[in-house]
Design a protein around this motif. Structure first.
Motif, PDB file in Angstrom:
ATOM      1  N   UNK A 267       1.024  -0.963   0.028  1.00 10.83           N
ATOM      2  CA  UNK A 267       0.223   0.134  -0.108  1.00 10.83           C
ATOM      3  C   UNK A 267       0.930   1.356  -0.079  1.00 10.83           C
ATOM      4  N   UNK A 268       0.110   2.534  -0.294  1.00 10.53           N
ATOM      5  CA  UNK A 268       1.044   3.772   0.017  1.00 10.53           C
ATOM      6  C   UNK A 268       0.627   4.200   1.434  1.00 10.53           C
ATOM      7  N   UNK A 269      -0.699   4.084   1.777  1.00  6.23           N
ATOM      8  CA  UNK A 269      -1.350   4.457   2.975  1.00  6.23           C
ATOM      9  C   UNK A 269      -0.809   3.565   3.940  1.00  6.23           C
ATOM     10  N   UNK A 270      -0.819   4.108   5.452  1.00  4.09           N
ATOM     11  CA  UNK A 270      -0.482   2.979   6.378  1.00  4.09           C
ATOM     12  C   UNK A 270      -1.751   2.690   6.953  1.00  4.09           C
ATOM     13  N   UNK A 271      -1.901   1.439   7.484  1.00  4.94           N
ATOM     14  CA  UNK A 271      -3.058   1.273   8.419  1.00  4.94           C
ATOM     15  C   UNK A 271      -3.040   1.853   9.620  1.00  4.94           C
ATOM     16  N   UNK A 272      -4.285   2.321   9.894  1.00  2.67           N
ATOM     17  CA  UNK A 272      -4.532   2.921  11.251  1.00  2.67           C
ATOM     18  C   UNK A 272      -4.027   2.440  12.562  1.00  2.67           C
TER      19      UNK A 272
END
Length: 250
Positions: free
Chosen positions: A148-153
């Motif tokens: 992914x590019x975004x991190x998991x929360x």
């Protein structure tokens, strides 16, 4: 090594240093899983890929891409990876592929916390958002690895968790809310897919962490910084993050 390297960079100058260094470090690396922010001259990338024994660079889109160019390409060929040069492929959102018997899920997109300082249609596009339809499609079945590019929360990476707590760059509240909502989308897929490993960029901080039930998240550092590249052995699923000193032969 039967595997890949994961990295996140939009800097050709750094890529022409990184790819030969990876080749010197491990000549078995032929595939790059790129974790977003791809905005580079394909001719230069092809040149350095060819010199470094790289056979393909598979790009998971992030939030700092020219979506005005990439979205029409992907929409014209739905459900297909788009070859934009000899070595570079843009992956649909989401996309699954198999390498050495391991299923890899690519989930593109991320929220731009710096959107306030960007210009819509010039260096920011709404296409960056991770939509509910992306989440549903990505969650269809399990995978061994997520990129992914975004991190998991709900990240187990201490460095990322600390960054999210402090907001050292002073981003506005509405941008932080959009970022949290974007990370929550990744969380939904991460929980549904249950991968052993997840690699992401975006946070510009390197680190890794493992959840109580044994799932590892690797946050890649920014270009030219420590932890920008991680080597993944798809036989035993081990991860090696060489230091810049080692990669550069210092």
């Amino acid at each position: 090594m039967s595997g890949c390297a994961a990295t996140s960079t939009g800097n050709v100058g750094w890529l022409q240093t990184l790819l030969p260094a990876l080749h010197r470090y491990d000549r078995g690396i032929t595939t790059i899983l790129h974790a977003g922010d791809w905005w580079m001259d394909s001719r230069a990338v092809d040149y350095w890929s060819r010199r470094s024994g790289i056979e393909r660079i598979l790009v998971t889109l992030g939030n700092h891409e020219p979506y005005n160019e990439y979205t029409p390409l992907l929409e014209a060929h739905p459900g297909r990876a788009i070859r934009v040069s000899q070595f570079v492929w843009l992956l649909p959102r989401p996309w699954r592929l198999e390498i050495h018997g391991r299923e890899i899920l690519s989930l593109g997109g991320a929220a731009s916390v710096d959107r306030k300082w960007r210009t819509p249609g010039k260096d920011w596009w709404d296409d960056e958002r991770i939509l509910d339809e992306h989440v549903v499609a990505a969650s269809a079945r399990s995978a061994d690895v997520m990129v992914t590019h975004e991190s998991p929360d709900d990240t187990p990476v201490a460095q990322v968790a600390a960054l999210l707590r402090c907001n050292p760059n002073g981003f506005p509240d509405d941008a932080l809310e959009e970022s949290a909502a974007s990370r929550a989308q990744v969380d939904k897929v991460w929980t549904a897919v249950n991968p052993k490993l997840l690699f992401h960029g975006h946070m510009h901080v390197a680190g890794s962490g493992t959840t109580a039930d044994g799932h590892t998240v690797v946050s890649l550092g920014r270009d030219a910084a420590e932890g920008n590249a991680a080597l993944l052995d798809l036989v035993d699923m081990s991860v090696d993050i060489p230091s810049l000193r080692v990669l550069r032969g210092w």
